[in-house]
Design an enzyme around this catalytic site. Structure first.
Site, PDB file in Angstrom:
ATOM      1  N   TYR A   1       0.805  -1.226   0.000  1.00  0.00           N
ATOM      2  CA  TYR A   1       0.000   0.000   0.000  1.00  0.00           C
ATOM      3  C   TYR A   1       0.839   1.277   0.000  1.00  0.00           C
ATOM      4  O   TYR A   1       0.353   2.327  -0.406  1.00  0.00           O
ATOM      5  CB  TYR A   1      -0.954  -0.010   1.193  1.00  0.00           C
ATOM      6  CG  TYR A   1      -2.168  -0.864   0.932  1.00  0.00           C
ATOM      7  CD1 TYR A   1      -3.338  -0.295   0.448  1.00  0.00           C
ATOM      8  CD2 TYR A   1      -2.123  -2.245   1.104  1.00  0.00           C
ATOM      9  CE1 TYR A   1      -4.440  -1.078   0.160  1.00  0.00           C
ATOM     10  CE2 TYR A   1      -3.227  -3.033   0.826  1.00  0.00           C
ATOM     11  CZ  TYR A   1      -4.385  -2.444   0.357  1.00  0.00           C
ATOM     12  OH  TYR A   1      -5.488  -3.207   0.061  1.00  0.00           O
TER      13      TYR A   1
ATOM     14  N   ASP B   1       9.622  -7.291  -4.557  1.00  0.00           N
ATOM     15  CA  ASP B   1       8.672  -7.916  -3.629  1.00  0.00           C
ATOM     16  C   ASP B   1       8.845  -9.428  -3.700  1.00  0.00           C
ATOM     17  O   ASP B   1       9.126  -9.980  -4.772  1.00  0.00           O
ATOM     18  CB  ASP B   1       7.230  -7.535  -3.996  1.00  0.00           C
ATOM     19  CG  ASP B   1       6.307  -7.683  -2.801  1.00  0.00           C
ATOM     20  OD1 ASP B   1       5.848  -6.641  -2.283  1.00  0.00           O
ATOM     21  OD2 ASP B   1       6.047  -8.828  -2.368  1.00  0.00           O
TER      22      ASP B   1
ATOM     23  N   THR C   1      15.566   1.772  13.137  1.00  0.00           N
ATOM     24  CA  THR C   1      16.479   2.201  12.064  1.00  0.00           C
ATOM     25  C   THR C   1      17.925   1.889  12.459  1.00  0.00           C
ATOM     26  O   THR C   1      18.720   1.401  11.649  1.00  0.00           O
ATOM     27  CB  THR C   1      16.308   3.715  11.804  1.00  0.00           C
ATOM     28  OG1 THR C   1      14.918   3.962  11.590  1.00  0.00           O
ATOM     29  CG2 THR C   1      17.105   4.163  10.589  1.00  0.00           C
TER      30      THR C   1
ATOM     31  N   LYS D   1       5.948   9.365  14.025  1.00  0.00           N
ATOM     32  CA  LYS D   1       4.904   8.601  13.317  1.00  0.00           C
ATOM     33  C   LYS D   1       3.986   7.866  14.302  1.00  0.00           C
ATOM     34  O   LYS D   1       2.750   7.887  14.176  1.00  0.00           O
ATOM     35  CB  LYS D   1       5.578   7.617  12.349  1.00  0.00           C
ATOM     36  CG  LYS D   1       4.683   6.556  11.779  1.00  0.00           C
ATOM     37  CD  LYS D   1       3.610   7.157  10.885  1.00  0.00           C
ATOM     38  CE  LYS D   1       2.469   6.199  10.684  1.00  0.00           C
ATOM     39  NZ  LYS D   1       2.216   5.877   9.320  1.00  0.00           N
TER      40      LYS D   1
ATOM     41  N   HIS E   1     -17.058  25.089  20.988  1.00  0.00           N
ATOM     42  CA  HIS E   1     -16.025  25.807  21.733  1.00  0.00           C
ATOM     43  C   HIS E   1     -14.803  25.966  20.823  1.00  0.00           C
ATOM     44  O   HIS E   1     -14.440  25.017  20.126  1.00  0.00           O
ATOM     45  CB  HIS E   1     -15.656  25.009  23.001  1.00  0.00           C
ATOM     46  CG  HIS E   1     -14.699  25.726  23.887  1.00  0.00           C
ATOM     47  ND1 HIS E   1     -13.358  25.841  23.582  1.00  0.00           N
ATOM     48  CD2 HIS E   1     -14.885  26.397  25.054  1.00  0.00           C
ATOM     49  CE1 HIS E   1     -12.763  26.536  24.525  1.00  0.00           C
ATOM     50  NE2 HIS E   1     -13.668  26.889  25.435  1.00  0.00           N
TER      51      HIS E   1
ATOM     52  N   ARG F   1     -11.709  25.894  21.238  1.00  0.00           N
ATOM     53  CA  ARG F   1     -10.529  25.042  21.439  1.00  0.00           C
ATOM     54  C   ARG F   1     -10.892  23.585  21.700  1.00  0.00           C
ATOM     55  O   ARG F   1     -10.107  22.833  22.242  1.00  0.00           O
ATOM     56  CB  ARG F   1      -9.669  25.604  22.580  1.00  0.00           C
ATOM     57  CG  ARG F   1      -8.880  26.846  22.175  1.00  0.00           C
ATOM     58  CD  ARG F   1      -8.152  27.491  23.328  1.00  0.00           C
ATOM     59  NE  ARG F   1      -9.043  28.004  24.352  1.00  0.00           N
ATOM     60  CZ  ARG F   1      -9.749  29.139  24.251  1.00  0.00           C
ATOM     61  NH1 ARG F   1      -9.651  29.879  23.163  1.00  0.00           N
ATOM     62  NH2 ARG F   1     -10.544  29.517  25.222  1.00  0.00           N
TER      63      ARG F   1
ATOM     64  N   CYS G   1      -3.175   0.490  10.894  1.00  0.00           N
ATOM     65  CA  CYS G   1      -2.196   1.444  11.430  1.00  0.00           C
ATOM     66  C   CYS G   1      -2.576   1.909  12.831  1.00  0.00           C
ATOM     67  O   CYS G   1      -1.832   1.713  13.779  1.00  0.00           O
ATOM     68  CB  CYS G   1      -2.117   2.670  10.524  1.00  0.00           C
ATOM     69  SG  CYS G   1      -1.871   2.238   8.813  1.00  0.00           S
TER      70      CYS G   1
ATOM     71  N   LYS H   1     -13.667   1.801   7.395  1.00  0.00           N
ATOM     72  CA  LYS H   1     -14.097   3.200   7.547  1.00  0.00           C
ATOM     73  C   LYS H   1     -14.938   3.578   6.327  1.00  0.00           C
ATOM     74  O   LYS H   1     -15.012   2.804   5.370  1.00  0.00           O
ATOM     75  CB  LYS H   1     -12.911   4.140   7.757  1.00  0.00           C
ATOM     76  CG  LYS H   1     -11.925   4.244   6.624  1.00  0.00           C
ATOM     77  CD  LYS H   1     -10.848   5.265   7.006  1.00  0.00           C
ATOM     78  CE  LYS H   1      -9.896   5.504   5.859  1.00  0.00           C
ATOM     79  NZ  LYS H   1      -8.961   6.581   6.171  1.00  0.00           N
TER      80      LYS H   1
ATOM     81  N   ARG I   1      -9.792  -4.788   6.032  1.00  0.00           N
ATOM     82  CA  ARG I   1      -8.755  -5.223   6.976  1.00  0.00           C
ATOM     83  C   ARG I   1      -8.982  -4.675   8.377  1.00  0.00           C
ATOM     84  O   ARG I   1      -9.171  -3.487   8.556  1.00  0.00           O
ATOM     85  CB  ARG I   1      -7.374  -4.820   6.466  1.00  0.00           C
ATOM     86  CG  ARG I   1      -6.926  -5.740   5.335  1.00  0.00           C
ATOM     87  CD  ARG I   1      -5.632  -5.299   4.748  1.00  0.00           C
ATOM     88  NE  ARG I   1      -5.727  -3.946   4.254  1.00  0.00           N
ATOM     89  CZ  ARG I   1      -4.686  -3.211   3.931  1.00  0.00           C
ATOM     90  NH1 ARG I   1      -3.475  -3.677   4.071  1.00  0.00           N
ATOM     91  NH2 ARG I   1      -4.845  -1.995   3.469  1.00  0.00           N
TER      92      ARG I   1
END
Ligand code: SAJ
Length: 423
Positions: free
Chosen positions: A15, A35, A129, A216, A254, A256, A270, A336, A343
């Protein structure tokens, strides 16, 4: 400025990797996508794609047919290597599994050359990393690496996490700001010059790879914690007989306050995963992040309990009927709205649990998928968008797709887990 990168290799054509490879190729740079999945390699080499993402098909098609993008099973020499492989959980204990990153570094190590740039794009726990840099260094003692040689190293290494939203990948790859965490300032500069080939957002140089990794994880945890707040409010409002969507829209007046939306739970690959990497790194301190995961993970069971409650009320109103006579229409299955991706979908989890119950007719109204074959244990579950299937004793709305016309639906009882009716 002359482009230093004549050939780029992208390891992992999923993806993130495939859209990234296609984007570089669309800028007329030779790209070799690597791949281990032979079927994916063959599909891409025909100019086709094996994943669903708007506009990706035409960019890949053009890049392959113009000769800029080619897929292969094994890495070849290149100026830059981008690693975009999965970082799933190890076993059942929510710990990160770096074996795909290790396999990718083992695969590129033999073809590395002095002057190469290696970028880890996969969402990774803090320290991954540096671990990858150690693996590469031990495979290639003839080359120098930033952890030992600093700014003058033969190989430059950086973490540059992907941050694109599924469904908007081709736009966000170009326009989002990019966090660049090089192991030395020289690594960061080189990585930024690579992304500037197509990124119009800012390439922001972080002080190192660890903070880039954490950035991230923090972005996705921020969203998870905020969704958990909304989900918790939905439980409190149910207890207090209040409409949570009205409450949130009032509170959001409001200047804030900006509360997210409650739903059937958090899905995708994720937001429900990345916060655990923080929890694993600092379990004593990541209390809120841990709790948010638990709140969001428990939401599907709460929705199932609400549906069972509605069935109970329906049976009280209809004493001549049994649970086996109750018909249920379920609206939405994807993780969603307005996508076709199932998934880790909480809606699918809920639908499966309802299908396991000993109820009567169950129909699924999901305009974004063509088949539910193999998804449910019972073979008589119907996938249907026809109006007659929208008449059921119990309606369960799980995903607020734009193309789900709920006006046409008729039910004695309705459980709306995502506020689609009130929206
Ligand atoms: N959700 C709610 N209520 C909301 C918003 C979302 O319940 O108000 C649910 C969705 O229904 C879905 C889940 O959360 O089940 C996740 O959806 P999402 O749209 O929030 O995020 P993803 O998983 O599609 O993409 C996220 C993005 N991260 C952030 O917005 C901080 C994306 O930018 C990342 O690149 C992506 O994760 C990733 O790959 O990490």
């Amino acid at each position: 400025m002359e482009n230093k990168f004549k050939r780029i290799s992208v390891i992992g054509l999923g993806y993130i990797g495939l859209p990234t490879a296609a984007m570089f190729a669309s800028r007329k740079i030779e790209v070799i996508g690597v791949d281990v999945n032979e079927a994916a390699v063959d599909t891409i080499n025909r100019g086709e794609i094996h994943i669903i993402e708007p506009d990706l098909d035409m960019v890949v098609h053009a890049a392959v047919h113009e000769g800029y993008l080619r897929a292969a099973i094994k890495p070849e020499s290149a100026d830059a290597f981008l690693i975009a492989v999965p970082t799933p959980f190890k076993g059942n204990n929510n710990e990160p599994d770096l074996s795909y990153i290790q396999a990718a570094s083992d695969a590129i190590a033999p073809v590395l050359q002095r002057g190469n740039l290696v970028i880890l794009e996969s969402t990774s726990p803090v320290g991954a990393t540096e671990t990858m840099a150690k693996w590469l260094a031990s495979a290639r003692p003839d080359l120098t690496f930033p952890q030992d040689a600093g700014g003058g190293s033969d190989i430059r290494i950086a973490h540059c996490p992907e941050r694109v939203l599924p469904g908007k990948v081709m736009q966000e790859l170009i326009s989002n700001d990019r966090v660049i965490g090089g192991m030395t300032p020289q690594c960061s500069e080189l990585a930024a010059s690579l992304y500037r080939v197509f990124v119009t957002g800012e390439c922001v140089l972080a002080s190192g790879p660890r903070v880039a990794e954490m950035a991230k994880l923090t972005e996705n945890s921020f969203r998870d914690v905020n969704i958990a707040f909304a989900n918790e409010l939905s439980l409190i409002c149910d207890e207090l007989a209040m409409d949570v969507w009205e409450l949130i829209s009032l509170a959001n007046r409001h200047p804030r306050v900006n509360i997210l939306q409650p739903g059937p739970g958090v899905g995708g690959h994720c937001i429900a995963v990345d916060p655990w990497f923080i929890v694993n790194s600092a379990p004593q301190h990541a209390r809120l992040i841990h709790m948010a995961r638990q709140v969001n993970d428990s939401k599907p069971d709460w929705v199932v309990a609400k549906v069972r409650e509605a069935i109970g009320s329906y049976l009280l109103d209809n004493p001549n009927k049994s649970a086996r006579d109750v018909s249920i229409a379920i609206y939405g299955l994807t993780f969603k709205p307005d996508i076709d991706d199932l998934r880790e979908s909480p809606a699918l989890t809920i639908a499966r649990k309802l299908v396991e119950g000993d109820y009567g007719n169950i129909s699924i109204v999901e305009p974004n998928i063509d088949s539910i074959s193999g998804l449910f244990e019972r073979s008589d579950v119907l996938l249907n968008q026809r109006e007659k299937d929208r008449v059921a004793d119990i309606g369960v709305v799980l995903v607020a797709h734009r193309n789900l016309d709920l006006e046409k639906s008729k039910h004695s009882y309705l459980v709306d887990a995502c506020g689609a009716i009130k929206a």
